[in-house]
Write an enzyme that holds these catalytic residues in place. Structure first.
Site, PDB file in Angstrom:
ATOM      1  N   PHE A   8       0.826  -1.212   0.000  1.00 11.38           N
ATOM      2  CA  PHE A   8       0.000   0.000   0.000  1.00 11.38           C
ATOM      3  C   PHE A   8       0.861   1.264   0.000  1.00 11.38           C
ATOM      4  O   PHE A   8       0.562   2.233  -0.705  1.00 11.38           O
ATOM      5  CB  PHE A   8      -0.915   0.028   1.232  1.00 11.38           C
ATOM      6  CG  PHE A   8      -2.062  -0.935   1.146  1.00 11.38           C
ATOM      7  CD1 PHE A   8      -3.147  -0.666   0.326  1.00 11.38           C
ATOM      8  CD2 PHE A   8      -2.064  -2.107   1.867  1.00 11.38           C
ATOM      9  CE1 PHE A   8      -4.207  -1.551   0.225  1.00 11.38           C
ATOM     10  CE2 PHE A   8      -3.120  -3.007   1.781  1.00 11.38           C
ATOM     11  CZ  PHE A   8      -4.190  -2.726   0.959  1.00 11.38           C
ATOM     12  N   GLU A 169     -11.235 -12.938  12.410  1.00  6.47           N
ATOM     13  CA  GLU A 169     -11.812 -13.252  11.099  1.00  6.47           C
ATOM     14  C   GLU A 169     -11.537 -14.703  10.714  1.00  6.47           C
ATOM     15  O   GLU A 169     -12.428 -15.425  10.259  1.00  6.47           O
ATOM     16  CB  GLU A 169     -11.254 -12.281  10.048  1.00  6.47           C
ATOM     17  CG  GLU A 169     -11.824 -10.884  10.224  1.00  6.47           C
ATOM     18  CD  GLU A 169     -11.088  -9.786   9.433  1.00  6.47           C
ATOM     19  OE1 GLU A 169     -11.694  -8.721   9.225  1.00  6.47           O
ATOM     20  OE2 GLU A 169      -9.928  -9.960   9.053  1.00  6.47           O
ATOM     21  N   ASP A 307       4.191   0.160   7.211  1.00  8.20           N
ATOM     22  CA  ASP A 307       4.366  -0.667   8.421  1.00  8.20           C
ATOM     23  C   ASP A 307       5.787  -0.628   8.970  1.00  8.20           C
ATOM     24  O   ASP A 307       6.008  -0.958  10.135  1.00  8.20           O
ATOM     25  CB  ASP A 307       4.027  -2.129   8.100  1.00  8.20           C
ATOM     26  CG  ASP A 307       2.527  -2.399   8.129  1.00  8.20           C
ATOM     27  OD1 ASP A 307       1.753  -1.434   8.267  1.00  8.20           O
ATOM     28  OD2 ASP A 307       2.135  -3.580   7.998  1.00  8.20           O
ATOM     29  N   ALA A 318      -3.559  -0.114   6.691  1.00  7.39           N
ATOM     30  CA  ALA A 318      -3.433   0.241   5.281  1.00  7.39           C
ATOM     31  C   ALA A 318      -3.504   1.760   5.063  1.00  7.39           C
ATOM     32  O   ALA A 318      -2.765   2.307   4.232  1.00  7.39           O
ATOM     33  CB  ALA A 318      -4.528  -0.467   4.484  1.00  7.39           C
TER      34      ALA A 318
HETATM   35  C1  FAD Z   1      -3.949 -10.489   7.385  1.00  9.91           C
HETATM   36  C2  FAD Z   1      -3.933  -8.987   7.458  1.00  9.91           C
HETATM   37  C3  FAD Z   1      -5.125  -8.294   7.560  1.00  9.91           C
HETATM   38  C4  FAD Z   1      -5.114  -6.900   7.607  1.00  9.91           C
HETATM   39  N1  FAD Z   1      -6.303  -6.238   7.709  1.00  9.91           N
HETATM   40  C5  FAD Z   1      -6.304  -4.892   7.681  1.00  9.91           C
HETATM   41  C6  FAD Z   1      -7.532  -4.170   7.690  1.00  9.91           C
HETATM   42  O1  FAD Z   1      -8.620  -4.759   7.739  1.00  9.91           O
HETATM   43  N2  FAD Z   1      -7.476  -2.800   7.637  1.00  9.91           N
HETATM   44  C7  FAD Z   1      -6.283  -2.138   7.589  1.00  9.91           C
HETATM   45  O2  FAD Z   1      -6.274  -0.913   7.509  1.00  9.91           O
HETATM   46  N3  FAD Z   1      -5.112  -2.789   7.595  1.00  9.91           N
HETATM   47  C8  FAD Z   1      -5.089  -4.144   7.635  1.00  9.91           C
HETATM   48  N4  FAD Z   1      -3.899  -4.822   7.629  1.00  9.91           N
HETATM   49  C9  FAD Z   1      -2.636  -4.046   7.662  1.00  9.91           C
HETATM   50  C10 FAD Z   1      -2.262  -3.539   6.287  1.00  9.91           C
HETATM   51  O3  FAD Z   1      -2.436  -4.543   5.310  1.00  9.91           O
HETATM   52  C11 FAD Z   1      -0.815  -3.074   6.347  1.00  9.91           C
HETATM   53  O4  FAD Z   1      -0.758  -2.025   7.272  1.00  9.91           O
HETATM   54  C12 FAD Z   1      -0.318  -2.592   4.998  1.00  9.91           C
HETATM   55  O5  FAD Z   1      -0.329  -3.648   4.060  1.00  9.91           O
HETATM   56  C13 FAD Z   1       1.093  -2.029   5.123  1.00  9.91           C
HETATM   57  O6  FAD Z   1       1.489  -1.586   3.865  1.00  9.91           O
HETATM   58  P1  FAD Z   1       3.049  -1.515   3.504  1.00  9.91           P
HETATM   59  O7  FAD Z   1       3.107  -1.019   2.104  1.00  9.91           O
HETATM   60  O8  FAD Z   1       3.780  -0.824   4.566  1.00  9.91           O
HETATM   61  O9  FAD Z   1       3.543  -3.033   3.560  1.00  9.91           O
HETATM   62  P2  FAD Z   1       3.051  -4.277   2.730  1.00  9.91           P
HETATM   63  O10 FAD Z   1       1.672  -4.120   2.233  1.00  9.91           O
HETATM   64  O11 FAD Z   1       3.360  -5.450   3.608  1.00  9.91           O
HETATM   65  O12 FAD Z   1       4.024  -4.295   1.467  1.00  9.91           O
HETATM   66  C14 FAD Z   1       5.394  -4.542   1.585  1.00  9.91           C
HETATM   67  C15 FAD Z   1       5.914  -4.910   0.210  1.00  9.91           C
HETATM   68  O13 FAD Z   1       7.322  -4.959   0.271  1.00  9.91           O
HETATM   69  C16 FAD Z   1       7.797  -6.098  -0.415  1.00  9.91           C
HETATM   70  N5  FAD Z   1       9.057  -6.472   0.226  1.00  9.91           N
HETATM   71  C17 FAD Z   1       9.273  -6.815   1.506  1.00  9.91           C
HETATM   72  N6  FAD Z   1      10.563  -7.046   1.729  1.00  9.91           N
HETATM   73  C18 FAD Z   1      11.195  -6.850   0.546  1.00  9.91           C
HETATM   74  C19 FAD Z   1      12.540  -6.953   0.128  1.00  9.91           C
HETATM   75  N7  FAD Z   1      13.520  -7.305   0.982  1.00  9.91           N
HETATM   76  N8  FAD Z   1      12.842  -6.691  -1.164  1.00  9.91           N
HETATM   77  C20 FAD Z   1      11.865  -6.341  -2.046  1.00  9.91           C
HETATM   78  N9  FAD Z   1      10.558  -6.232  -1.703  1.00  9.91           N
HETATM   79  C21 FAD Z   1      10.243  -6.473  -0.423  1.00  9.91           C
HETATM   80  C22 FAD Z   1       6.708  -7.146  -0.224  1.00  9.91           C
HETATM   81  O14 FAD Z   1       6.738  -8.120  -1.256  1.00  9.91           O
HETATM   82  C23 FAD Z   1       5.459  -6.275  -0.267  1.00  9.91           C
HETATM   83  O15 FAD Z   1       4.941  -6.179  -1.570  1.00  9.91           O
HETATM   84  C24 FAD Z   1      -3.885  -6.201   7.583  1.00  9.91           C
HETATM   85  C25 FAD Z   1      -2.687  -6.914   7.478  1.00  9.91           C
HETATM   86  C26 FAD Z   1      -2.703  -8.301   7.415  1.00  9.91           C
HETATM   87  C27 FAD Z   1      -1.401  -9.047   7.306  1.00  9.91           C
END
Ligand code: FAD
Length: 447
Positions: A8, A169, A307, A318
């Site tokens: 995200f 869930e 995150d 998210a």
């Molecule tokens: C099961 C579950 C349910 C959730 N439900 C909700 C909800 O209902 N409402 C809500 O608001 N939030 C929810 N969340 C939280 C929300 O999904 C996260 O806060 C959000 O996805 C964080 O976004 P991000 O971009 O920081 O990380 P992420 O979405 O985790 O994306 C990280 C990206 O980095 C990539 N990556 C990681 N390490 C490396 C590396 N070393 N090299 C290259 N690429 C890498 C991964 O492949 C991934 O695509 C939920 C999370 C989970 C796990």
């Protein structure tokens, strides 16, 4: 401009450069954008993997200035402004940058017991959801063919660790699978007697939604047949079940064929590599402490968002990820366009749009501002929110149609097992999360 991670946060950052004279390289090790909030639906056979995971190349196909690179980032050379990654075909890839946004997300925390990961899969990646799906539907098949009643009971007992939104869930869905979807399909195993034990170390399920909605969630879970244990910490996981320290500190053993872990998150090892290179501080979970504008103090060219970022106790949700990713992208865009000087970023202000969790058919909880909603209205809102945020019209329409079918007829079509997967279950080869289980690191502290 290099962005690490297409979740995200990373995707929102990349979109900030639409039609701008900036060359963006988006590096992701999985190559897809995963809609994590619906992972549990993929894990319980409602949605297919394609409905929640969309290739980043496809999402960004109209952004001619964005190049998507499939590679795992392993480190940084901050002095040389270079990202170091491993190519899928092997070999090192060095990607130079002027500005860097790190949005690599978080991983499951086993609170210092990473050896549990192989036995109790977490739920952070698409691979995790597919592992859980295989384990859940496979467990019912094992129960059907078991000849020993004790063994059958064990396969029909599921343990879920952690009663946050994901645990709640997942637990509710497993009971729905047993009591609705599979009710008429099994002849020997009494699937309606499936036990789902949900263990929570804190004082309630869904504690972040406040006491009123937490109470409502506990009542709905009990009506569904989920056995909720609060003040209960899982201290041991093995191939045959778990040991749990209860509120009176006595330890009880529970036999279970499937153990699933949804308690706690921690920063991935990449955060430690970044902290070592930049001297950035990390919080208890290993997240990078950032300045108010989401940059690393002393490194205005590096932003950490989503995150992975620790700022003002913002939750790992998210909305925080999307807003912080966009904030970092816009800050750099303003500098490139000469509308702001380097190192003069505005502080990031988070607009809290609330949170929602699905409990059962027709039941959800939603909280925004001072408003707390439960029941059918909250469930309708939950559907609207999740459809709104899914990527692409086809995924939205597909998910809506699938939900209508699941609600009306309890059908779940995404549950085929291969012969090899059945053999793995029979022989106790669990192999859940190679990356995290294999590392066996002991970095996270106990809660
Ligand atoms: C099961 C579950 C349910 C959730 N439900 C909700 C909800 O209902 N409402 C809500 O608001 N939030 C929810 N969340 C939280 C929300 O999904 C996260 O806060 C959000 O996805 C964080 O976004 P991000 O971009 O920081 O990380 P992420 O979405 O985790 O994306 C990280 C990206 O980095 C990539 N990556 C990681 N390490 C490396 C590396 N070393 N090299 C290259 N690429 C890498 C991964 O492949 C991934 O695509 C939920 C999370 C989970 C796990």
């Amino acid at each position: 401009m290099v962005i690490v991670g297409g979740g995200f946060a990373g995707l929102s950052a990349a979109r900030a450069f639409r039609n701008r004279p900036v060359q963006v390289t988006l590096v992701d090790r999985a190559g897809h954008h995963l809609f994590q909030p619906l992972l549990y639906q993929c894990a319980t056979g409602i949605l297919s993997e394609g409905q929640i995971a969309t290739p980043l190349r496809y999402i960004l196909r109209h952004e001619s200035n964005v190049e998507c690179v499939l590679a795992e980032v392993t480190g940084f050379d901050v002095a040389a402004r270079t990202v170091i990654a491993t190519r899928p075909t092997g070999g090192v890839l060095e990607i130079p940058y002027d500005d860097l946004i790190v949005a690599a997300g978080a991983e499951q925390s086993y609170f210092g017991h990473d050896e549990f990961a192989a036995l109790a899969p977490g739920m952070k990646t698409l691979a995790d959801a597919l592992t859980i799906r295989r384990r859940v539907f496979g467990a019912f098949e094992m129960a059907e063919t078991a000849t020993d009643p004790e063994e059958r009971r064990r396969w029909l007992t599921f343990v879920v660790v952690g009663a946050g939104p994901t645990g709640v869930e997942l637990a509710g869905q497993i009971r729905e699978v047993a009591t609705r979807t599979l009710r008429d399909e099994f002849h020997r195993a009494s699937v309606a007697d499936t036990r789902v034990l949900l263990f929570e170390g804190g004082e309630s399920a869904l504690a972040s939604f406040g006491p009123k909605l937490a109470g409502r969630a506990a009542r709905t879970l009990r009506r569904l047949g989920v056995e909720l244990f609060v003040h209960s910490v899982v201290t041991e996981v093995d191939r045959r079940g778990v040991a749990v320290r209860g509120p009176d500190r006595t330890v009880t053993r529970y036999e279970a064929g499937t153990v699933l872990w949804t308690a706690g998150v921690q920063a991935p090892p990449l955060a430690h590599a970044l902290a070592r290179q930049t001297g950035a501080e990390q919080d208890r979970a290993g997240r990078i402490r950032v300045a108010p504008d989401c940059t690393i103090p002393g490194h205005p060219e590096i932003s950490v968002v989503g995150d992975l970022m620790a700022l003002d106790h913002l939750p790992g949700v998210a909305e925080v990820a999307m807003q912080s990713g966009r904030h970092a992208g816009l800050r750099i865009r303003r500098q490139v366009e000469g509308r702001a000087a380097a190192g003069t970023g505005k502080p990031f202000r988070y607009r809290d749009l609330g949170s929602a969790a699905y409990l059962a058919r027709g039941r959800a909880v939603v909280s925004f501002g001072r408003v707390r909603l439960g029941g059918f209205v909250a469930w309708c809102l939950w559907i609207a929110i999740h459809i709104g945020f899914l990527t692409g019209f086809r995924n939205r329409a597909g998910a809506l149609l699938t939900w209508m079918i699941t609600i009306g007829w309890a059908a779940r079509r995404e549950r085929a097992l291969t012969a090899g997967q059945v053999a793995d279950l029979r022989d106790g080869r669990h192999a859940a999360i190679p990356e995290q289980a294999a590392r066996g690191r002991n970095t996270a502290r106990s809660p």
